[in-house]
Design a protein around this motif. Structure first.
Motif, mmCIF file in Angstrom:
data_model
loop_
_atom_site.group_PDB
_atom_site.id
_atom_site.type_symbol
_atom_site.label_atom_id
_atom_site.label_comp_id
_atom_site.label_asym_id
_atom_site.label_seq_id
_atom_site.Cartn_x
_atom_site.Cartn_y
_atom_site.Cartn_z
ATOM 1 N N ARG A 137 0.806 -1.229 0.152
ATOM 2 C CA ARG A 137 0.014 0.042 0.114
ATOM 3 C C ARG A 137 0.826 1.264 -0.006
ATOM 4 N N ASN A 138 0.294 2.330 -0.450
ATOM 5 C CA ASN A 138 0.832 3.567 -0.644
ATOM 6 C C ASN A 138 2.427 3.664 -1.203
ATOM 7 N N VAL A 139 2.521 2.788 -2.224
ATOM 8 C CA VAL A 139 3.796 2.533 -3.079
ATOM 9 C C VAL A 139 3.483 2.660 -4.505
ATOM 10 N N THR A 140 4.385 3.449 -5.141
ATOM 11 C CA THR A 140 3.871 3.546 -6.462
ATOM 12 C C THR A 140 4.717 2.471 -7.391
ATOM 13 N N PHE A 141 3.892 1.744 -8.116
ATOM 14 C CA PHE A 141 4.422 0.846 -8.907
ATOM 15 C C PHE A 141 4.263 1.047 -10.432
ATOM 16 N N THR A 142 5.178 0.989 -11.294
ATOM 17 C CA THR A 142 5.080 1.430 -12.935
ATOM 18 C C THR A 142 5.137 0.277 -13.640
ATOM 19 N N LEU A 192 -7.071 -2.246 -18.716
ATOM 20 C CA LEU A 192 -6.665 -3.109 -17.417
ATOM 21 C C LEU A 192 -7.668 -3.866 -16.694
ATOM 22 N N GLU A 193 -7.348 -5.179 -16.292
ATOM 23 C CA GLU A 193 -8.315 -5.569 -15.497
ATOM 24 C C GLU A 193 -7.501 -6.044 -14.367
ATOM 25 N N PHE A 194 -7.797 -5.729 -13.030
ATOM 26 C CA PHE A 194 -6.976 -6.026 -11.899
ATOM 27 C C PHE A 194 -7.991 -6.942 -11.064
ATOM 28 N N THR A 195 -7.730 -8.251 -10.573
ATOM 29 C CA THR A 195 -7.928 -9.168 -10.134
ATOM 30 C C THR A 195 -7.033 -9.642 -8.882
ATOM 31 N N GLY A 196 -8.131 -9.505 -7.511
ATOM 32 C CA GLY A 196 -7.061 -10.032 -6.486
ATOM 33 C C GLY A 196 -7.792 -9.495 -5.149
ATOM 34 N N TYR A 197 -7.109 -9.371 -3.806
ATOM 35 C CA TYR A 197 -7.783 -9.151 -2.558
ATOM 36 C C TYR A 197 -6.808 -8.557 -1.748
ATOM 37 N N SER A 198 -7.351 -7.918 -0.574
ATOM 38 C CA SER A 198 -6.402 -7.222 0.381
ATOM 39 C C SER A 198 -5.818 -8.331 1.195
ATOM 40 N N ASN A 199 -4.411 -8.180 1.518
ATOM 41 C CA ASN A 199 -3.589 -9.237 1.934
ATOM 42 C C ASN A 199 -3.524 -9.005 3.599
ATOM 43 N N VAL A 200 -4.900 -8.365 4.215
ATOM 44 C CA VAL A 200 -4.890 -8.364 5.687
ATOM 45 C C VAL A 200 -6.146 -8.571 6.012
ATOM 46 N N ASP A 201 -6.201 -9.557 7.092
ATOM 47 C CA ASP A 201 -7.412 -10.230 7.641
ATOM 48 C C ASP A 201 -8.394 -8.993 8.126
ATOM 49 N N GLY A 202 -9.770 -8.975 7.751
ATOM 50 C CA GLY A 202 -10.754 -7.934 8.288
ATOM 51 C C GLY A 202 -10.431 -6.523 7.686
ATOM 52 N N GLU A 203 -9.604 -6.235 6.652
ATOM 53 C CA GLU A 203 -9.228 -5.058 6.051
ATOM 54 C C GLU A 203 -9.311 -5.119 4.467
ATOM 55 N N THR A 248 5.084 4.177 -19.888
ATOM 56 C CA THR A 248 4.962 3.910 -18.558
ATOM 57 C C THR A 248 3.672 4.083 -18.106
ATOM 58 N N LEU A 249 3.191 3.089 -17.199
ATOM 59 C CA LEU A 249 1.916 3.348 -16.548
ATOM 60 C C LEU A 249 2.026 3.223 -14.961
ATOM 61 N N PRO A 250 2.058 4.186 -14.181
ATOM 62 C CA PRO A 250 2.079 4.149 -12.727
ATOM 63 C C PRO A 250 0.792 3.704 -12.257
ATOM 64 N N PHE A 251 0.770 2.954 -11.060
ATOM 65 C CA PHE A 251 -0.430 2.632 -10.127
ATOM 66 C C PHE A 251 -0.037 2.334 -8.821
ATOM 67 N N GLN A 252 -1.077 2.679 -7.812
ATOM 68 C CA GLN A 252 -0.772 2.748 -6.439
ATOM 69 C C GLN A 252 -2.276 2.200 -5.720
ATOM 70 N N PHE A 253 -2.166 1.343 -4.964
ATOM 71 C CA PHE A 253 -3.121 0.760 -4.060
ATOM 72 C C PHE A 253 -3.000 1.280 -2.603
ATOM 73 N N LYS A 254 -4.144 1.553 -1.943
ATOM 74 C CA LYS A 254 -4.316 2.204 -0.691
ATOM 75 C C LYS A 254 -4.933 1.342 0.281
ATOM 76 N N GLY A 255 -5.164 1.784 1.561
ATOM 77 C CA GLY A 255 -5.907 0.989 2.311
ATOM 78 C C GLY A 255 -4.978 -0.197 3.181
ATOM 79 N N GLN A 256 -4.819 -1.426 2.309
ATOM 80 C CA GLN A 256 -3.882 -2.272 2.853
ATOM 81 C C GLN A 256 -2.948 -2.921 1.716
ATOM 82 N N GLN A 257 -2.265 -3.670 1.894
ATOM 83 C CA GLN A 257 -1.570 -4.545 0.707
ATOM 84 C C GLN A 257 -2.389 -5.410 -0.084
#
Length: 172
Positions: A51-56, A68-79, A120-129
């Protein structure tokens, strides 16, 4: 092979644990991801994104990403987690949300970019990893002409431009 931009179709390029060619952010077709964080994988063929890290996403020359299509989950229980930025786009904490790993579920969100993106195409997630696989829909931005061959003239011929327009008739 990547489809030409004029066809409008595009080709699927998957950025996931199974398509990483070196265990360090390099994928097939010349695509890669840059980050200050190390490469690590999770469940469901996903890659961990802090979280809070820019990936490019580094896009090879002559290619553009149109969606783009993003498929996944938060890696923290209950968050939960969410996609906060993608290129110049910003999103709220309620738009592209990913459920907690404790639910055992994933979410898939598709985003079509306003204009196809090159380089290049930067992206960033927030909340949790998150643990995520990313599918890119890519087009070839070249003209489609790969090589021109000049042949010696034997008889009178018509001369055409590379795009098929008649330039001169009956040239020797």
């Amino acid at each position: 092979t990547i489809e030409n931009e004029n066809t409008g179709k595009g080709t699927e390029v998957v950025l996931a644990a199974s398509t990483c060619t070196d265990g360090n952010w390099t994928f097939g077709n010349g695509f890669s991801i840059s980050s200050s964080k190390g490469y690590s994988t999770g469940k469901n063929d996903g890659i961990k994104y802090s979280r809070n890290v820019t990936f490019t996403i580094n896009i090879p020359k002559n290619y553009k990403v149109k969606s783009l299509e993003f498929t996944g989950y938060s890696n923290v229980d209950g968050e939960t987690a969410y996609l906060a930025t993608l290129g110049s786009l910003s999103f709220s904490a309620t738009e592209y949300v990913y459920p907690s790993r404790s639910t055992g579920e994933t979410a898939t969100h598709s985003i079509t970019l306003p204009e196809p993106v090159a380089d290049t195409l930067p992206f960033q997630f927030k909340g949790q990893q998150v643990v995520m696989s990313i599918t890119l829909w890519v087009i070839d931005s070249t003209t489609g002409i790969e090589q021109m061959v000049v042949l010696p003239l034997k008889d009178y011929v018509d001369v055409y431009s590379a795009n098929g327009q008649l330039l001169r008739k009956n040239v020797n």
